[in-house]
Design an enzyme around this catalytic site. Structure first.
Site, PDB file in Angstrom:
ATOM      1  CG  ASP A 130      -1.963   0.715   0.898  1.00  0.00           C
ATOM      2  OD1 ASP A 130      -1.543   2.124   0.618  1.00  0.00           O
ATOM      3  OD2 ASP A 130      -3.091   0.062   1.448  1.00  0.00           O
TER       4      ASP A 130
ATOM      5  NE  ARG B  29     -16.731   7.542 -10.021  1.00  0.00           N
ATOM      6  CZ  ARG B  29     -17.436   6.346  -8.526  1.00  0.00           C
ATOM      7  NH1 ARG B  29     -17.723   6.270  -8.268  1.00  0.00           N
ATOM      8  NH2 ARG B  29     -16.322   5.289  -8.104  1.00  0.00           N
TER       9      ARG B  29
ATOM     10  CE1 TYR C 262     -13.582   2.751  -9.417  1.00  0.00           C
ATOM     11  CE2 TYR C 262     -16.191   2.136 -10.143  1.00  0.00           C
ATOM     12  CZ  TYR C 262     -14.733   2.138  -8.931  1.00  0.00           C
ATOM     13  OH  TYR C 262     -15.075   0.506  -7.941  1.00  0.00           O
TER      14      TYR C 262
HETATM   15  P1  NAD Z   1     -10.377   1.984   0.364  1.00  0.00           P
HETATM   16  O1  NAD Z   1     -10.734   3.505  -0.900  1.00  0.00           O
HETATM   17  O2  NAD Z   1     -10.621   2.172   1.289  1.00  0.00           O
HETATM   18  O3  NAD Z   1      -8.894   1.238   0.064  1.00  0.00           O
HETATM   19  C1  NAD Z   1      -7.799   1.466  -1.209  1.00  0.00           C
HETATM   20  C2  NAD Z   1      -6.562   1.203  -0.634  1.00  0.00           C
HETATM   21  O4  NAD Z   1      -5.837   1.423  -1.635  1.00  0.00           O
HETATM   22  C3  NAD Z   1      -5.869   2.549   0.098  1.00  0.00           C
HETATM   23  O5  NAD Z   1      -5.291   2.053   1.266  1.00  0.00           O
HETATM   24  C4  NAD Z   1      -5.048   3.344  -0.633  1.00  0.00           C
HETATM   25  O6  NAD Z   1      -3.644   3.856   0.595  1.00  0.00           O
HETATM   26  C5  NAD Z   1      -4.290   1.981  -1.962  1.00  0.00           C
HETATM   27  N1  NAD Z   1      -4.238   3.338  -2.523  1.00  0.00           N
HETATM   28  C6  NAD Z   1      -4.135   3.988  -3.230  1.00  0.00           C
HETATM   29  N2  NAD Z   1      -3.775   4.017  -4.679  1.00  0.00           N
HETATM   30  C7  NAD Z   1      -2.417   2.776  -4.733  1.00  0.00           C
HETATM   31  C8  NAD Z   1      -1.962   2.949  -5.331  1.00  0.00           C
HETATM   32  N3  NAD Z   1      -1.158   3.692  -6.709  1.00  0.00           N
HETATM   33  N4  NAD Z   1      -0.210   2.246  -5.236  1.00  0.00           N
HETATM   34  C9  NAD Z   1      -0.709   1.927  -3.503  1.00  0.00           C
HETATM   35  N5  NAD Z   1      -1.145   1.812  -2.789  1.00  0.00           N
HETATM   36  C10 NAD Z   1      -2.869   2.320  -3.134  1.00  0.00           C
HETATM   37  O7  NAD Z   1     -10.889   1.858  -1.230  1.00  0.00           O
HETATM   38  P2  NAD Z   1     -11.955  -0.039  -1.375  1.00  0.00           P
HETATM   39  O8  NAD Z   1     -13.092   0.510  -1.007  1.00  0.00           O
HETATM   40  O9  NAD Z   1     -11.198  -0.835  -0.001  1.00  0.00           O
HETATM   41  O10 NAD Z   1     -11.921  -0.376  -2.345  1.00  0.00           O
HETATM   42  C11 NAD Z   1     -10.635  -1.094  -3.019  1.00  0.00           C
HETATM   43  C12 NAD Z   1     -10.921  -2.008  -4.414  1.00  0.00           C
HETATM   44  O11 NAD Z   1     -12.033  -2.491  -4.256  1.00  0.00           O
HETATM   45  C13 NAD Z   1     -10.711  -0.948  -5.106  1.00  0.00           C
HETATM   46  O12 NAD Z   1     -10.433  -1.551  -6.524  1.00  0.00           O
HETATM   47  C14 NAD Z   1     -12.325  -0.338  -5.370  1.00  0.00           C
HETATM   48  O13 NAD Z   1     -12.847   0.662  -6.933  1.00  0.00           O
HETATM   49  C15 NAD Z   1     -13.199  -1.039  -5.966  1.00  0.00           C
HETATM   50  N6  NAD Z   1     -14.447  -1.492  -5.516  1.00  0.00           N
HETATM   51  C16 NAD Z   1     -14.333  -0.348  -4.002  1.00  0.00           C
HETATM   52  C17 NAD Z   1     -16.287  -0.147  -4.377  1.00  0.00           C
HETATM   53  C18 NAD Z   1     -16.748   0.452  -2.546  1.00  0.00           C
HETATM   54  O14 NAD Z   1     -18.161   0.748  -2.369  1.00  0.00           O
HETATM   55  N7  NAD Z   1     -15.852   1.115  -1.771  1.00  0.00           N
HETATM   56  C19 NAD Z   1     -17.300  -1.444  -5.246  1.00  0.00           C
HETATM   57  C20 NAD Z   1     -17.093  -1.838  -6.377  1.00  0.00           C
HETATM   58  C21 NAD Z   1     -15.124  -1.819  -6.283  1.00  0.00           C
END
Ligand code: NAD
Length: 261
Positions: free
Chosen positions: A35, A148, A151
């Protein structure tokens, strides 16, 4: 006794990745989280950690060197499971208002990071005699997501990457599957809703209710629901599950633009 699975999770300091790290630890795996630098304190106890930007090829190369090294005690010494999970929400708004720089940034973090990690993971998984790759897409990567565009496009790309890797690597015992979370309760979804409230003038509470109404079960999901699916898909019980795109979303019916319906 079987050896514990060696699992690398990107974005494991928060949200879904964090829940995955806990679930794999509970299943007896050894877990390493990659991360952004400065997030180490948020990573679950018992995980290894690397502070890297996974959209950067040089940083990903050094990450894999350390994780795979047989002599680096902080690594895993090999790999059985890759969860390429990092993703950012990208900009919100009608396409004509969006910047090319924001498009590029969303693609770099959401798609290039997965490509960079997969291209280093595949040889390691082959060396291990097979393994599991899990890519985190989104229901937006199946249905589209108005306002979006960067995305949604990035998440469709993840489905394409997963389907193709499943075909390219299946014969080596490497199974690739794509997870599509619905709206996950937590800080990130709150940020997304606040950005939409700002862009539309609709209150955050009304938007949240509208999101829940788009789902047959009238609910958000939790990180642990996605994590449980990740552990199952990486287990021997899922040994012939390959090339699948699996939603964990309570039954999403539509992702129509809430404020135009
Ligand atoms: P989050 O923002 O809670 O966590 C994402 C993590 O990725 C963070 O800890 C951040 O520091 C890290 N990160 C971001 N850019 C980075 C980089 N360049 N290098 C290393 N680490 C990096 O997000 P989440 O909700 O846990 O989402 C995780 C995945 O699930 C993502 O791919 C997101 O698109 C997908 N997703 C989330 C949701 C939702 O509702 N939360 C829904 C559908 C899909």
């Amino acid at each position: 006794m079987t050896e514990p699975q060696r699992v690398l999770i990107t974005g494991g300091a928060s949200g879904i990745g964090y829940a995955m790290a806990i679930a794999f630890l509970e299943a007896g795996a050894r877990v390493h989280v990659a991360d952004l630098p400065g997030t180490e304190e948020r990573v679950p106890e018992g995980c290894g950690f690397a502070g890297v930007d996974v959209s950067d090829p040089t940083e990903v190369d050094s990450l894999f060197r350390a994780v795979l090294s047989p002599t680096d005690s902080k690594g895993l010494g090999g790999l059985d499971v890759l969860c390429a999970n990092v993703g950012v929400a990208g900009p919100t708004g009608p396409i004509e208002d969006l910047d090319a720089a924001d498009w590029d940034q969303t693609m770099a973090v959401n798609v290039r990071s997965a490509f960079l990690c997969c291209r280093r993971a595949v040889p390691a998984l082959r060396k291990a005699g097979g393994g599991s790759i899990l890519l985190t897409s989104s229901t937006a990567g199946i249905s589209g997501f108005p306002m979006r565009t960067p995305y949604a496009a990035s998440k469709f790309a993840i489905v394409g990457l997963g389907n193709t890797l499943a075909m390219e690597c299946g014969e080596f015992g490497i199974r690739t599957n794509v997870l599509c979370p619905g709206s996950v309760d937590g800080e990130r979804m709150q940020r997304v809703i606040e950005a939409e409230a700002e862009a539309t003038g609709i209150s955050a509470v009304d938007l949240r209710n509208a999101y829940a109404k788009q789902v047959s079960m009238r609910t958000f999901v939790e990180g642990r629901d996605i994590a449980a699916m990740a552990v199952f898909l990486s287990s021997p019980e899922a040994r012939y599950v390959n090339g699948q795109t699996i939603s964990v979303d309570g039954g999403l019916e539509t992702l129509r633009t809430i404020w135009r319906t």
